[in-house]
Design a protein around this motif. Structure first.
Motif, PDB file in Angstrom:
ATOM      1  N   ILE A 151       0.792  -1.104   0.078  1.00  0.00           N
ATOM      2  CA  ILE A 151       0.044   0.150  -0.017  1.00  0.00           C
ATOM      3  C   ILE A 151       0.731   1.248  -0.045  1.00  0.00           C
ATOM      4  CG2 ILE A 151      -1.764   1.375   1.388  1.00  0.00           C
ATOM      5  CD1 ILE A 151      -2.881  -1.248   2.254  1.00  0.00           C
TER       6      ILE A 151
ATOM      7  N   ILE B 267      -4.844   6.548  -9.082  1.00  0.00           N
ATOM      8  CA  ILE B 267      -5.287   5.667  -8.138  1.00  0.00           C
ATOM      9  C   ILE B 267      -6.135   6.310  -7.020  1.00  0.00           C
ATOM     10  CG2 ILE B 267      -4.537   3.738  -6.300  1.00  0.00           C
ATOM     11  CD1 ILE B 267      -1.988   3.480  -8.200  1.00  0.00           C
ATOM     12  N   ASP B 268      -7.216   5.710  -6.913  1.00  0.00           N
ATOM     13  CA  ASP B 268      -8.235   6.465  -5.921  1.00  0.00           C
ATOM     14  C   ASP B 268      -7.934   5.713  -4.556  1.00  0.00           C
ATOM     15  OD1 ASP B 268     -10.253   7.497  -4.107  1.00  0.00           O
ATOM     16  OD2 ASP B 268     -11.870   6.750  -5.431  1.00  0.00           O
ATOM     17  N   LEU B 269      -6.941   6.413  -3.596  1.00  0.00           N
ATOM     18  CA  LEU B 269      -6.472   5.914  -2.311  1.00  0.00           C
ATOM     19  C   LEU B 269      -7.546   6.146  -1.361  1.00  0.00           C
ATOM     20  CD1 LEU B 269      -3.022   7.542  -2.384  1.00  0.00           C
ATOM     21  CD2 LEU B 269      -3.530   5.256  -3.078  1.00  0.00           C
ATOM     22  N   ASN B 270      -8.665   6.874  -1.527  1.00  0.00           N
ATOM     23  CA  ASN B 270      -9.755   6.775  -0.458  1.00  0.00           C
ATOM     24  C   ASN B 270     -10.724   5.777  -0.781  1.00  0.00           C
ATOM     25  OD1 ASN B 270      -8.847   9.044   0.578  1.00  0.00           O
ATOM     26  ND2 ASN B 270      -9.646  10.413  -1.227  1.00  0.00           N
TER      27      ASN B 270
ATOM     28  N   ARG C  17      -6.398   2.651   5.829  1.00  0.00           N
ATOM     29  CA  ARG C  17      -6.431   2.588   4.493  1.00  0.00           C
ATOM     30  C   ARG C  17      -7.561   1.834   3.713  1.00  0.00           C
ATOM     31  NH1 ARG C  17       0.064   3.055   3.572  1.00  0.00           N
ATOM     32  NH2 ARG C  17      -0.298   1.221   4.857  1.00  0.00           N
TER      33      ARG C  17
ATOM     34  N   ASN D  16       0.919   6.558  -6.975  1.00  0.00           N
ATOM     35  CA  ASN D  16       0.119   7.562  -7.364  1.00  0.00           C
ATOM     36  C   ASN D  16       0.533   8.986  -7.026  1.00  0.00           C
ATOM     37  OD1 ASN D  16      -2.698   7.768  -7.907  1.00  0.00           O
ATOM     38  ND2 ASN D  16      -2.675   8.766  -5.860  1.00  0.00           N
TER      39      ASN D  16
ATOM     40  N   MET E 139     -10.359   1.866  -1.409  1.00  0.00           N
ATOM     41  CA  MET E 139      -9.069   0.839  -1.466  1.00  0.00           C
ATOM     42  C   MET E 139      -9.542  -0.460  -0.682  1.00  0.00           C
ATOM     43  SD  MET E 139      -5.056   0.621  -0.258  1.00  0.00           S
ATOM     44  CE  MET E 139      -4.987   2.194  -1.334  1.00  0.00           C
TER      45      MET E 139
ATOM     46  N   ILE F 139       2.059   1.846  -3.314  1.00  0.00           N
ATOM     47  CA  ILE F 139       0.905   2.126  -4.078  1.00  0.00           C
ATOM     48  C   ILE F 139       0.631   3.787  -4.175  1.00  0.00           C
ATOM     49  CG2 ILE F 139      -1.633   2.157  -4.750  1.00  0.00           C
ATOM     50  CD1 ILE F 139      -1.456  -0.919  -3.961  1.00  0.00           C
ATOM     51  N   GLU F 140       1.010   4.162  -2.964  1.00  0.00           N
ATOM     52  CA  GLU F 140       0.781   5.608  -2.548  1.00  0.00           C
ATOM     53  C   GLU F 140       2.053   6.332  -3.258  1.00  0.00           C
ATOM     54  OE1 GLU F 140      -1.319   5.494   1.744  1.00  0.00           O
ATOM     55  OE2 GLU F 140       1.064   5.608   1.570  1.00  0.00           O
TER      56      GLU F 140
END
Length: 484
Positions: A292, A311-314, A337, A299, A316, A295-296
């Motif tokens: 994760i 990527i929509d981190l909100n 997250r 993004n 997940m 991934i952040e």
């Protein structure tokens, strides 16, 4: 069987009939059959490729062609074969043909089922190293935790690339990969060689489909001893519906994980005790949390890639099968997250302080769950540590249902109906690790309920299937809190 395999097998049978039972001297017919079979032989090898299951067909076809050439040579010896011998030879050869056909049917060149979403699917593989964590599953003290991660995503495939093979394309890498499997199972290397022909529905390193809004993301963990390759069809299906799916190989807990430098790691995980399960579970949970973090970075642009801002981190989610399903639950519980999660037929390894979960979660269990539940209730022993853990797990399931979640089971399934292993061979069903349900049907049902769950909780759409029983999927049964 593939097309030219089937045609070559039929031509071999026709040659047999012609040589043994056509009594007239029809040189033109014989030569036409021989030439036709020769062409099929070459085309099959050139287009579809050699595989060992066809060895008998190759050998018999070559033998029959040579006999035809010998039969019509200028100087030949007349060989008469009586009916008893003729029928005996024919019967023996038919048995050999049938054996070869069985090998091709029961050890097929399989391809993953096509995803049912509107979008094409791209895929890209990353190698991440967690420099903050020592690798505890090797003896080298300097080793750091390394992970192979494959990302699946919607694409236009503008260049019209061909779909990718499931396993490594590089010959040396593929050889090392199947050697690890064969060594683990004490089988010759060639047994798995035909896997090189199996294809996905994805396109490698193509551009992500442009979108006005970022894509929700789902992290997917495999079961103990398998790998991310066994969940490629699930990843493809979600990606075809507008998700970015991140599959993780949990190193040293797979049969084989291959790295960019060509090195291949094997299975080194020990889980004989509850404490060992928890130790490995902690490692896997940390793997997901580390991914994760990456991934952040993808993004944000901290790691250069095409996924920056996509990527929509909100929104997940996490899912997994077996031990990976337990990891999905543990990570969903611990990491804020992650907004929703799915456990596919995995027994939890951590139940302490996990009784109340305030996020949407779904347990999907195999068809034996209801019978197991009844047996468990009749054999409760409060002094047994395993029984107590199972009791705590059922309490967690009850709380999941009370917090927008679901507990369902699918009749006719067994543990490995939640992975792609059911597509590898019809023989898998004979082992009992997959159930009576048709493999494609079982996969479809799992994919539909996974999609519906994440659509509701990550996209705010759908959610019809997880509301309760549905006539389209009578195999799916919902568990009520009072049943736990």
């Amino acid at each position: 069987m593939r097309l030219f395999e089937l045609l070559l097998t039929l031509s071999c049978f026709v040659l047999l009939i012609d040589l043994l039972f056509v009594t007239r001297n029809a040189k033109k017919t014989d030569m036409a059959l021989g030439i036709g079979s020769s062409i099929l032989f070459v085309v099959q090898l050139a287009v579809e490729g050699y595989r060992w299951q066809m060895l008998l067909i190759y050998g018999l076809t070559g033998l029959f062609i040579l006999i035809i050439l010998f039969k019509h040579a200028k100087k030949r010896m007349a060989i008469k074969i009586g009916k008893p011998l003729r029928y005996s030879i024919a019967s023996f050869i038919v048995i050999l043909l049938a054996l070869s056909v069985c090998l091709m049917v029961y050890l097929p060149v399989f391809h993953l089922p096509k995803p049912d979403g509107a979008e094409k699917v791209g895929t890209q593989t990353f190698h991440f190293t967690d420099s903050s964590r020592d690798e505890v599953l090797t003896e080298e003290q300097s080793d750091k935790r390394e992970l192979m991660v494959q990302i699946w995503y919607p694409t236009e495939n503008r260049d019209n690339n061909k779909s990718e093979f499931l396993f490594p394309k590089d010959k040396e890498m593929f050889k090392k990969y199947i050697q690890t499997y064969s060594n683990s199972l004490n089988l010759p290397d060639f047994v798995f060689d035909y896997w090189k022909y199996s294809k996905t529905n994805s396109y490698e390193n193509v551009e992500i489909l442009p979108s006005t809004s970022p894509y929700p993301v789902v992290l997917l963990s495999h079961g103990m001893g398998t790998s991310r390759f066994l969940h490629a069809s699930q990843a493809e299906n979600l990606a075809s519906h507008g998700y970015i799916v991140v599959t993780i190989d949990h190193t040293y807990s797979t049969f084989a994980t291959i790295f960019p430098d060509g090195s291949v790691t094997d299975y080194r995980t020990k889980m004989k005790t509850v404490d060992e399960r928890r130790k490995i579970g902690k490692i896997w949970t940390q793997d997901v949390e580390f991914v994760i973090d990456q991934i952040e970075k993808l993004n944000s642009g901290a790691i250069e890639s095409q996924f920056q801002g996509k990527i929509d981190l909100n929104h997940m989610g996490a899912m997994g099968h077996s031990f990976g399903g337990a990891t999905a639950f543990n990570t969903t519980y611990l990491d804020n997250r992650i907004k929703a999660g799915i456990n596919m037929d995995g027994s939890l390894y951590e139940v302490e302080n996990r009784d109340v979960i305030n996020k949407p979660f779904m347990f999907i269990r195999s068809g034996v769950f209801k019978a197991w539940l009844e047996e468990f209730k009749n054999n409760t022993d409060p002094d047994n540590e395993v029984i107590k853990q199972l009791s705590d797990e059922l309490q967690i399931m009850k709380n999941v249902i009370n917090h927008q979640g679901n507990v369902i089971y699918i009749e006719g399934t067994q543990h490995f109906n939640f992975a792609d292993l059911q597509f590898y061979s019809p023989l898998i069903k004979l082992t009992g690790i997959t159930g009576d349900i048709n493999g494609s049907r079982g996969s479809l049902i799992v994919n539909q309920y996974v999609l519906d769950f994440f659509n509701k909780h990550l996209k705010g759409t759908g959610g019809n299937l997880i509301q309760g029983p549905n006539d389209r999927y009578p195999e799916v049964k919902f568990i009520e809190p009072r049943e736990l």
